[in-house]
Scaffold this motif. Structure first.
Motif, PDB file in Angstrom:
ATOM      1  N   ALA A 148       0.843  -1.203   0.000  1.00  0.00           N
ATOM      2  CA  ALA A 148       0.000   0.000   0.000  1.00  0.00           C
ATOM      3  C   ALA A 148       0.876   1.251   0.000  1.00  0.00           C
ATOM      4  CB  ALA A 148      -0.929  -0.008   1.218  1.00  0.00           C
ATOM      5  N   ALA A 149       1.918   1.230   0.842  1.00  0.00           N
ATOM      6  CA  ALA A 149       2.797   2.398   0.956  1.00  0.00           C
ATOM      7  C   ALA A 149       3.513   2.677  -0.364  1.00  0.00           C
ATOM      8  CB  ALA A 149       3.820   2.170   2.070  1.00  0.00           C
ATOM      9  N   SER A 150       3.782   1.610  -1.109  1.00  0.00           N
ATOM     10  CA  SER A 150       4.532   1.796  -2.356  1.00  0.00           C
ATOM     11  C   SER A 150       3.657   2.307  -3.492  1.00  0.00           C
ATOM     12  CB  SER A 150       5.234   0.502  -2.757  1.00  0.00           C
ATOM     13  OG  SER A 150       4.279  -0.474  -3.084  1.00  0.00           O
ATOM     14  N   ILE A 151       2.348   2.360  -3.275  1.00  0.00           N
ATOM     15  CA  ILE A 151       1.489   2.895  -4.333  1.00  0.00           C
ATOM     16  C   ILE A 151       0.637   4.072  -3.858  1.00  0.00           C
ATOM     17  CG2 ILE A 151       1.443   0.740  -5.662  1.00  0.00           C
ATOM     18  CD1 ILE A 151      -1.422   0.299  -4.601  1.00  0.00           C
ATOM     19  N   VAL A 152       1.136   4.784  -2.824  1.00  0.00           N
ATOM     20  CA  VAL A 152       0.435   5.998  -2.379  1.00  0.00           C
ATOM     21  C   VAL A 152       0.268   6.917  -3.589  1.00  0.00           C
ATOM     22  CG1 VAL A 152       0.630   8.090  -0.992  1.00  0.00           C
ATOM     23  CG2 VAL A 152       1.094   5.859   0.037  1.00  0.00           C
ATOM     24  N   VAL A 153       1.379   7.124  -4.292  1.00  0.00           N
ATOM     25  CA  VAL A 153       1.282   7.711  -5.626  1.00  0.00           C
ATOM     26  C   VAL A 153       1.393   6.541  -6.585  1.00  0.00           C
ATOM     27  CG1 VAL A 153       2.368   9.167  -7.352  1.00  0.00           C
ATOM     28  CG2 VAL A 153       2.244   9.928  -4.983  1.00  0.00           C
ATOM     29  N   ARG A 154       0.411   6.382  -7.442  1.00  0.00           N
ATOM     30  CA  ARG A 154       0.383   5.184  -8.291  1.00  0.00           C
ATOM     31  C   ARG A 154       1.557   5.179  -9.261  1.00  0.00           C
ATOM     32  NH1 ARG A 154      -5.280   6.580  -7.776  1.00  0.00           N
ATOM     33  NH2 ARG A 154      -4.818   8.266  -9.202  1.00  0.00           N
ATOM     34  N   PRO A 155       2.385   4.127  -9.197  1.00  0.00           N
ATOM     35  CA  PRO A 155       3.549   4.082 -10.079  1.00  0.00           C
ATOM     36  C   PRO A 155       3.173   3.565 -11.464  1.00  0.00           C
ATOM     37  CG  PRO A 155       3.538   2.159  -8.669  1.00  0.00           C
ATOM     38  CD  PRO A 155       2.308   2.959  -8.316  1.00  0.00           C
ATOM     39  N   ASP A 156       3.960   3.969 -12.475  1.00  0.00           N
ATOM     40  CA  ASP A 156       3.792   3.384 -13.808  1.00  0.00           C
ATOM     41  C   ASP A 156       4.391   1.988 -13.849  1.00  0.00           C
ATOM     42  OD1 ASP A 156       2.543   5.515 -15.207  1.00  0.00           O
ATOM     43  OD2 ASP A 156       4.438   6.611 -15.073  1.00  0.00           O
ATOM     44  N   LEU A 157       5.424   1.803 -13.014  1.00  0.00           N
ATOM     45  CA  LEU A 157       6.134   0.526 -12.985  1.00  0.00           C
ATOM     46  C   LEU A 157       6.417   0.194 -11.533  1.00  0.00           C
ATOM     47  CD1 LEU A 157       7.883  -1.760 -14.315  1.00  0.00           C
ATOM     48  CD2 LEU A 157       9.759  -0.100 -14.385  1.00  0.00           C
ATOM     49  N   ILE A 158       6.112  -1.029 -11.155  1.00  0.00           N
ATOM     50  CA  ILE A 158       6.411  -1.434  -9.780  1.00  0.00           C
ATOM     51  C   ILE A 158       7.259  -2.690  -9.806  1.00  0.00           C
ATOM     52  CG2 ILE A 158       4.249  -2.752  -9.457  1.00  0.00           C
ATOM     53  CD1 ILE A 158       4.242  -1.620  -6.545  1.00  0.00           C
ATOM     54  N   PHE A 159       8.314  -2.676  -8.973  1.00  0.00           N
ATOM     55  CA  PHE A 159       9.174  -3.845  -8.830  1.00  0.00           C
ATOM     56  C   PHE A 159       8.720  -4.609  -7.600  1.00  0.00           C
ATOM     57  CE2 PHE A 159      11.856  -0.564 -10.791  1.00  0.00           C
ATOM     58  CZ  PHE A 159      12.228  -1.227 -11.952  1.00  0.00           C
ATOM     59  N   LEU A 160       8.326  -5.822  -7.787  1.00  0.00           N
ATOM     60  CA  LEU A 160       7.917  -6.644  -6.654  1.00  0.00           C
ATOM     61  C   LEU A 160       8.901  -7.806  -6.549  1.00  0.00           C
ATOM     62  CD1 LEU A 160       4.049  -6.733  -7.244  1.00  0.00           C
ATOM     63  CD2 LEU A 160       5.337  -5.262  -5.697  1.00  0.00           C
ATOM     64  N   ASP A 161       9.792  -7.691  -5.572  1.00  0.00           N
ATOM     65  CA  ASP A 161      10.838  -8.709  -5.420  1.00  0.00           C
ATOM     66  C   ASP A 161      10.392  -9.690  -4.343  1.00  0.00           C
ATOM     67  OD1 ASP A 161      13.199 -10.075  -5.659  1.00  0.00           O
ATOM     68  OD2 ASP A 161      14.488  -8.438  -5.015  1.00  0.00           O
ATOM     69  N   GLU A 162       9.916 -10.845  -4.778  1.00  0.00           N
ATOM     70  CA  GLU A 162       9.398 -11.884  -3.881  1.00  0.00           C
ATOM     71  C   GLU A 162       8.342 -11.339  -2.918  1.00  0.00           C
ATOM     72  OE1 GLU A 162      12.254 -14.472  -2.179  1.00  0.00           O
ATOM     73  OE2 GLU A 162      13.610 -14.360  -3.880  1.00  0.00           O
ATOM     74  N   PRO A 163       7.267 -10.776  -3.462  1.00  0.00           N
ATOM     75  CA  PRO A 163       6.285 -10.123  -2.589  1.00  0.00           C
ATOM     76  C   PRO A 163       5.505 -11.088  -1.702  1.00  0.00           C
ATOM     77  CG  PRO A 163       5.437 -10.247  -4.815  1.00  0.00           C
ATOM     78  CD  PRO A 163       6.874 -10.710  -4.874  1.00  0.00           C
ATOM     79  N   THR A 164       5.540 -12.374  -2.015  1.00  0.00           N
ATOM     80  CA  THR A 164       4.714 -13.290  -1.216  1.00  0.00           C
ATOM     81  C   THR A 164       5.531 -14.360  -0.500  1.00  0.00           C
ATOM     82  OG1 THR A 164       4.319 -14.838  -3.029  1.00  0.00           O
ATOM     83  CG2 THR A 164       2.762 -13.004  -2.810  1.00  0.00           C
ATOM     84  N   THR A 165       6.857 -14.209  -0.514  1.00  0.00           N
ATOM     85  CA  THR A 165       7.672 -15.221   0.154  1.00  0.00           C
ATOM     86  C   THR A 165       7.316 -15.296   1.632  1.00  0.00           C
ATOM     87  OG1 THR A 165       9.453 -14.986  -1.420  1.00  0.00           O
ATOM     88  CG2 THR A 165      10.057 -15.864   0.726  1.00  0.00           C
ATOM     89  N   GLY A 166       7.027 -16.492   2.083  1.00  0.00           N
ATOM     90  CA  GLY A 166       6.714 -16.692   3.492  1.00  0.00           C
ATOM     91  C   GLY A 166       5.264 -16.437   3.871  1.00  0.00           C
ATOM     92  N   LEU A 167       4.457 -16.010   2.910  1.00  0.00           N
ATOM     93  CA  LEU A 167       3.048 -15.746   3.240  1.00  0.00           C
ATOM     94  C   LEU A 167       2.217 -17.026   3.146  1.00  0.00           C
ATOM     95  CD1 LEU A 167       2.139 -12.379   1.495  1.00  0.00           C
ATOM     96  CD2 LEU A 167       3.075 -12.801   3.775  1.00  0.00           C
ATOM     97  N   ASP A 168       1.157 -17.099   3.937  1.00  0.00           N
ATOM     98  CA  ASP A 168       0.258 -18.246   3.836  1.00  0.00           C
ATOM     99  C   ASP A 168      -0.616 -18.071   2.592  1.00  0.00           C
ATOM    100  OD1 ASP A 168      -2.325 -16.975   4.357  1.00  0.00           O
ATOM    101  OD2 ASP A 168      -1.578 -16.677   6.381  1.00  0.00           O
TER     102      ASP A 168
END
Ligand SMILES: Nc1ncnc2c1ncn2[C@@H]1O[C@H](COP(=O)(O)OP(=O)(O)OP(=O)(O)O)[C@@H](O)[C@H]1O
Ligand SMILES: [Mg+2]
Length: 343
Positions: A163-183
């Motif tokens: 959420a914090a990374s899209i306060v201002v909506r980016p044109d490009l977002i890098f998600l480096d292992e965004p779900t590692t360790g999540l259920d």
């Protein structure tokens, strides 16, 4: 979770605009390690582009160069046409990197963090408050809005970072292992957010250890190994390129399984294995041609089939074939597991 689309929408790109990412011969060395060793990428705008590779392949290092956090040693990289070295400010204005640009204050609540970020990013106070509310709602964090971020569970933390990374909506977002360790449930929530971002026009560059995640989300994938791109294509193209599939058959009468096995083995010229199911057989096959002949041979021998299927290899098999490494094990699929702490 439903995501309010307007939270995530961007203006759409016109034809002829430069690609989201274009690199030529990108290199980064750390001492004697060539972490990135001549990477060429052409990533169009829109959709999810997957970055897959074994540990230490150079994925994060590539992303850090694209996000202007570190400088390339050689080669060029452009993000929406802007050079990551000479036009770093223009690049930064368009991109977002989760967990890096958005460093949260652990002692503040989720709402306080988002409002602070909105203020820093130029939102007037009232609009910042509204934006925070909107994002907390979109990420299912309204109930945790006033709780200190340090007390968030892993899944909540990942969502507030996003959420914090899209306060201002980016044109490009890098998600480096965004779900590692999540259920699984938290993973699904993050996937929903990613899909909504894409629908809104944001381009996503995603690295993941979970090949099913890449299979689910990525339009195209670059497989990276020892600092180089070794394969590229859609998940389907990569699977087809490996050229093996799995034939599974179930005979109608289990008593005929041994005969079916011998016959299939002869026609396919490959080992046919018995499955736990007393009527089931499975074989790895290179292409569909012999499969048709094998099924015809079974019919000629009066061996009835209850079922047969020719499946594509999984992305895990593709990964193994390309890199010689087994991918990291998938997370628990225990549906009762939960990341949520008490609200
Ligand atoms: N700051 C650094 N200093 C020294 N070596 C580094 C540094 N960052 C990365 N490396 C090395 O560069 C290589 C590539 O690392 P990188 O983090 O880019 O890999 P990765 O593909 O993201 O791996 P993982 O899947 O484990 O996240 C590795 O050999 C790593 O040890
Ligand atoms: Mg990494």
């Amino acid at each position: 979770m439903t995501i309010a689309e307007d939270v995530l929408v961007r203006g759409s790109a016109g034809a002829g605009d430069p690609p989201a990412i274009e690199t030529h011969g990108l290199v980064k060395t750390f001492g004697s390690t060539r972490a990135v060793d001549g990477v060429d990428l052409l990533i169009p705008r829109g959709g999810v582009h997957g970055f897959l590779g074994p540990n230490g392949a150079g994925k994060t290092t590539t992303i850090r160069m694209l996000a202007t956090l570190i400088r390339p040693d050689a080669g060029t990289a452009r993000v929406f046409g802007h050079d990551v070295v000479s036009e770093a400010d223009a690049v930064r204005a368009r991109v977002s990197l989760t967990g890096q640009f958005a460093s949260l204050d652990e002692d503040l609540s989720g709402d306080e963090n988002l409002r602070l970020l909105a203020r820093l990013l130029g939102y007037p106070r009232a609009e910042g408050r509204a934006r925070s509310e909107q994002l907390l709602d979109a990420f299912g964090l309204t109930d945790a809005a006033d709780k200190q971020v340090k007390k968030y569970s892993g899944g909540m933390r990942r969502r507030i970072d996003l959420a914090a990374s899209i306060v201002v909506r980016p044109d490009l977002i890098f998600l480096d292992e965004p779900t590692t360790g999540l259920d699984p449930r938290s993973r699904n929530q993050v996937w929903d957010v990613i899909r909504a971002l894409v629908r809104g026009g944001t381009t996503v560059l995603l690295t993941t250890q979970y090949l099913d995640e890449a299979d689910q989300l990525a339009d195209r994938i670059s497989v990276i190994d020892t600092g180089r791109v070794i394969a590229e294509g859609s998940p389907g193209e990569l699977k087809a390129s490996v050229g093996t599939g799995t034939l599974q058959v179930r005979v109608l009468r289990p008593g005929q399984r041994a005969a079916a096995r011998d016959l299939l083995q002869r026609v396919l010229g490959t080992e046919v294995r018995e499955q736990g199911d007393p009527a089931g057989l499975t074989a790895t096959v290179a292409d569909a041609g012999p499969v048709a002949r094998a099924l015809a041979a079974l019919a000629d021998a009066d061996i009835g089939l209850a079922q047969y299927a020719l499946g594509q290899p999984s992305l895990d098999e593709v990964f193994l074939a390309l890199t010689g490494h087994v991918a990291e094990t998938a997370p628990t699929t225990d549906p009762t597991a939960s990341e949520e702490g008490p609200a």
